[in-house]
Design a protein around this motif. Structure first.
Motif, PDB file in Angstrom:
ATOM      1  N   TYR A 193       1.875  20.679  27.231  1.00 68.01           N
ATOM      2  CA  TYR A 193       3.301  20.816  27.513  1.00 68.01           C
ATOM      3  C   TYR A 193       3.438  20.992  29.022  1.00 68.01           C
ATOM      4  CZ  TYR A 193       4.342  21.538  22.549  1.00 68.01           C
ATOM      5  OH  TYR A 193       4.499  21.380  21.195  1.00 68.01           O
ATOM      6  N   GLU A 194       4.232  20.171  29.646  1.00 72.04           N
ATOM      7  CA  GLU A 194       4.370  20.229  31.100  1.00 72.04           C
ATOM      8  C   GLU A 194       5.311  21.369  31.492  1.00 72.04           C
ATOM      9  OE1 GLU A 194       5.272  16.539  32.953  1.00 72.04           O
ATOM     10  OE2 GLU A 194       3.665  15.451  31.915  1.00 72.04           O
ATOM     11  N   VAL A 195       4.764  22.313  32.230  1.00 69.97           N
ATOM     12  CA  VAL A 195       5.519  23.475  32.685  1.00 69.97           C
ATOM     13  C   VAL A 195       5.186  23.749  34.149  1.00 69.97           C
ATOM     14  CG1 VAL A 195       5.624  24.559  30.405  1.00 69.97           C
ATOM     15  CG2 VAL A 195       3.685  25.052  31.911  1.00 69.97           C
ATOM     16  N   ALA A 196       5.974  24.600  34.782  1.00 69.81           N
ATOM     17  CA  ALA A 196       5.684  25.040  36.144  1.00 69.81           C
ATOM     18  C   ALA A 196       4.796  26.279  36.056  1.00 69.81           C
ATOM     19  CB  ALA A 196       6.984  25.348  36.883  1.00 69.81           C
ATOM     20  N   ALA A 197       3.505  26.066  36.151  1.00 76.50           N
ATOM     21  CA  ALA A 197       2.548  27.150  35.941  1.00 76.50           C
ATOM     22  C   ALA A 197       2.485  28.089  37.146  1.00 76.50           C
ATOM     23  CB  ALA A 197       1.165  26.583  35.672  1.00 76.50           C
ATOM     24  N   LEU A 198       2.415  29.390  36.858  1.00 70.61           N
ATOM     25  CA  LEU A 198       2.192  30.384  37.901  1.00 70.61           C
ATOM     26  C   LEU A 198       0.708  30.556  38.192  1.00 70.61           C
ATOM     27  CD1 LEU A 198       4.657  33.280  36.933  1.00 70.61           C
ATOM     28  CD2 LEU A 198       4.872  31.652  38.820  1.00 70.61           C
ATOM     29  N   LYS A 199      -0.116  30.389  37.141  1.00 64.38           N
ATOM     30  CA  LYS A 199      -1.557  30.586  37.263  1.00 64.38           C
ATOM     31  C   LYS A 199      -2.211  30.054  35.989  1.00 64.38           C
ATOM     32  CE  LYS A 199      -1.010  34.143  34.305  1.00 64.38           C
ATOM     33  NZ  LYS A 199      -0.548  33.813  32.953  1.00 64.38           N
ATOM     34  N   ARG A 209       0.628  23.987  18.477  1.00 62.44           N
ATOM     35  CA  ARG A 209       1.065  25.377  18.643  1.00 62.44           C
ATOM     36  C   ARG A 209       0.155  26.103  19.639  1.00 62.44           C
ATOM     37  NH1 ARG A 209       2.939  29.409  13.768  1.00 62.44           N
ATOM     38  NH2 ARG A 209       2.995  31.349  14.948  1.00 62.44           N
ATOM     39  N   GLY A 210      -1.131  25.814  19.585  1.00 60.81           N
ATOM     40  CA  GLY A 210      -2.044  26.379  20.578  1.00 60.81           C
ATOM     41  C   GLY A 210      -1.700  25.925  21.975  1.00 60.81           C
ATOM     42  N   ALA A 211      -1.410  24.627  22.127  1.00 59.76           N
ATOM     43  CA  ALA A 211      -1.052  24.090  23.440  1.00 59.76           C
ATOM     44  C   ALA A 211       0.249  24.709  23.947  1.00 59.76           C
ATOM     45  CB  ALA A 211      -0.920  22.570  23.345  1.00 59.76           C
ATOM     46  N   ALA A 212       1.208  24.912  23.048  1.00 58.65           N
ATOM     47  CA  ALA A 212       2.483  25.505  23.443  1.00 58.65           C
ATOM     48  C   ALA A 212       2.298  26.950  23.897  1.00 58.65           C
ATOM     49  CB  ALA A 212       3.471  25.439  22.278  1.00 58.65           C
ATOM     50  N   THR A 213       1.494  27.693  23.161  1.00 54.81           N
ATOM     51  CA  THR A 213       1.251  29.088  23.524  1.00 54.81           C
ATOM     52  C   THR A 213       0.585  29.185  24.886  1.00 54.81           C
ATOM     53  OG1 THR A 213       0.961  29.582  21.171  1.00 54.81           O
ATOM     54  CG2 THR A 213       0.272  31.268  22.733  1.00 54.81           C
ATOM     55  N   ALA A 214      -0.404  28.321  25.136  1.00 51.36           N
ATOM     56  CA  ALA A 214      -1.074  28.298  26.433  1.00 51.36           C
ATOM     57  C   ALA A 214      -0.083  27.976  27.547  1.00 51.36           C
ATOM     58  CB  ALA A 214      -2.201  27.273  26.416  1.00 51.36           C
ATOM     59  N   ALA A 215       0.825  27.027  27.275  1.00 45.00           N
ATOM     60  CA  ALA A 215       1.806  26.633  28.284  1.00 45.00           C
ATOM     61  C   ALA A 215       2.740  27.788  28.638  1.00 45.00           C
ATOM     62  CB  ALA A 215       2.619  25.438  27.783  1.00 45.00           C
ATOM     63  N   VAL A 271       7.325  30.893  20.554  1.00 38.19           N
ATOM     64  CA  VAL A 271       6.544  29.650  20.502  1.00 38.19           C
ATOM     65  C   VAL A 271       7.330  28.568  19.765  1.00 38.19           C
ATOM     66  CG1 VAL A 271       4.425  28.573  19.661  1.00 38.19           C
ATOM     67  CG2 VAL A 271       4.344  30.874  20.634  1.00 38.19           C
ATOM     68  N   GLN A 272       7.938  28.934  18.658  1.00 40.27           N
ATOM     69  CA  GLN A 272       8.697  27.964  17.875  1.00 40.27           C
ATOM     70  C   GLN A 272       9.865  27.406  18.687  1.00 40.27           C
ATOM     71  OE1 GLN A 272       7.713  26.900  14.892  1.00 40.27           O
ATOM     72  NE2 GLN A 272       9.366  25.381  14.923  1.00 40.27           N
ATOM     73  N   ALA A 273      10.595  28.266  19.373  1.00 43.42           N
ATOM     74  CA  ALA A 273      11.718  27.828  20.196  1.00 43.42           C
ATOM     75  C   ALA A 273      11.254  26.920  21.324  1.00 43.42           C
ATOM     76  CB  ALA A 273      12.459  29.042  20.754  1.00 43.42           C
ATOM     77  N   PHE A 274      10.125  27.267  21.914  1.00 45.50           N
ATOM     78  CA  PHE A 274       9.551  26.466  22.999  1.00 45.50           C
ATOM     79  C   PHE A 274       9.194  25.073  22.494  1.00 45.50           C
ATOM     80  CE2 PHE A 274       5.878  24.907  25.377  1.00 45.50           C
ATOM     81  CZ  PHE A 274       6.268  25.086  26.697  1.00 45.50           C
ATOM     82  N   MET A 275       8.562  24.994  21.322  1.00 43.43           N
ATOM     83  CA  MET A 275       8.138  23.708  20.780  1.00 43.43           C
ATOM     84  C   MET A 275       9.350  22.840  20.397  1.00 43.43           C
ATOM     85  SD  MET A 275       4.859  24.891  18.471  1.00 43.43           S
ATOM     86  CE  MET A 275       4.380  23.207  18.019  1.00 43.43           C
ATOM     87  N   GLN A 276      10.412  23.464  19.984  1.00 41.57           N
ATOM     88  CA  GLN A 276      11.626  22.704  19.649  1.00 41.57           C
ATOM     89  C   GLN A 276      12.314  22.180  20.902  1.00 41.57           C
ATOM     90  OE1 GLN A 276      13.881  25.482  17.293  1.00 41.57           O
ATOM     91  NE2 GLN A 276      12.776  25.012  15.398  1.00 41.57           N
ATOM     92  N   ARG A 277      12.156  22.928  21.989  1.00 40.52           N
ATOM     93  CA  ARG A 277      12.811  22.553  23.237  1.00 40.52           C
ATOM     94  C   ARG A 277      12.028  21.463  23.967  1.00 40.52           C
ATOM     95  NH1 ARG A 277      12.996  27.243  24.930  1.00 40.52           N
ATOM     96  NH2 ARG A 277      11.453  27.283  26.591  1.00 40.52           N
ATOM     97  N   LEU A 278      10.713  21.552  23.920  1.00 40.56           N
ATOM     98  CA  LEU A 278       9.856  20.578  24.597  1.00 40.56           C
ATOM     99  C   LEU A 278       8.972  19.879  23.567  1.00 40.56           C
ATOM    100  CD1 LEU A 278       8.640  22.615  27.716  1.00 40.56           C
ATOM    101  CD2 LEU A 278      10.462  20.923  27.629  1.00 40.56           C
ATOM    102  N   GLN A 279       9.106  18.600  23.437  1.00 35.35           N
ATOM    103  CA  GLN A 279       8.322  17.835  22.473  1.00 35.35           C
ATOM    104  C   GLN A 279       7.112  17.202  23.169  1.00 35.35           C
ATOM    105  OE1 GLN A 279       9.044  17.774  19.180  1.00 35.35           O
ATOM    106  NE2 GLN A 279      10.803  19.117  19.551  1.00 35.35           N
ATOM    107  N   VAL A 280       5.971  17.160  22.463  1.00 33.84           N
ATOM    108  CA  VAL A 280       4.810  16.425  22.961  1.00 33.84           C
ATOM    109  C   VAL A 280       4.339  15.472  21.888  1.00 33.84           C
ATOM    110  CG1 VAL A 280       4.094  18.311  24.462  1.00 33.84           C
ATOM    111  CG2 VAL A 280       3.116  18.154  22.183  1.00 33.84           C
TER     112      VAL A 280
END
Length: 229
Positions: free
Chosen positions: A162-168, A196-202, A220-229
């Protein structure tokens, strides 16, 4: 007693993130085989171990004892190779010990660098695929920003990040394992559990810290619904 806590000092930065981890005489390395036998294994369905606990004695023997007792009790065995060079006497020792542990497990999760340690002179990706072919094992080959490859039942599938703006990057591996296993426990299809693992890591890499950065199931569920991979 005289054992010590661990201490980690980690930068919150996406590029060239550095960490200093103090592990001299760490308390978790002092677990013994007797400690491992004090768990009521039949009341659980799985055991997850990390390569960190295999790096030194007596926790190495304790971990192998726990794995053996758990397997005898019919539990699913899961390992995160989690190779940290500073904990081991040598890479050769890590290869031998972690390969032995991986061969005992039903699910093996590691990144490309860790599979390179296990594979030695072999191609890491091909090694992971062969490992999965043995005893119908599930193997997840993580590749950082390139996502991961899952090998199972003679097949493979790719999962992007999942493409995010990572802090670290800190905590991504822990987040992946937590989200992935939570997905399996919830009865999700394997591909959904990996996502779900990838979303949690993101989510974790966008927040400060490691354990405090971990999301709950609703997040996690809300994140996965908002960003699809």
């Amino acid at each position: 007693g005289e054992v010590r806590n661990s201490l980690a000092i980690v930068e919150t930065r996406a590029e060239n993130c550095q960490s200093v981890i103090y592990r001299n005489g760490a308390a978790d390395f002092q677990l013994t085989p007797d400690d491992a036998t004090g768990v009521a294994y039949p009341t659980f369905s799985a055991i997850i171990v990390a390569g960190t606990s295999l790096a030194q004695e007596p926790s190495r023997s304790a971990t192998f004892k726990a794995m053996q007792v758990a397997r005898d009790a019919g539990l699913v065995l899961i390992i995160d190779i989690d190779y940290r060079p500073y904990s081991w006497a040598s890479m050769a020792e890590a290869q031998q010990v972690c390969t032995t542990a991986a061969a005992m497990c039903d699910i093996v999760v590691a990144n490309d660098e860790e599979f390179a340690v296990l594979a030695g002179v072999q191609n890491p990706l091909e090694f992971a695929e062969r490992l999965a072919a043995q005893n119908n094992r599930l193997v997840i080959y993580k590749m950082g920003a390139k996502g991961c490859i899952t090998f199972t039942n003679g097949n493979r599938f790719d999962t992007p990040v999942y493409e995010v703006a990572a802090l670290k990057p800190t905590g991504a591996g822990d987040g992946f394992m937590g989200g992935f296993i939570a997905g399996l426990v919830a009865g999700a299809p394997l591909s959904d559990a990996v996502r779900r693992g990838a979303a949690t890591a993101a989510i974790v890499v966008t927040r400060i810290g490691c354990a405090p950065a971990m999301p709950d199931a609703d997040e996690v569920q809300a994140f996965m619904q908002r960003l699809q991979v």
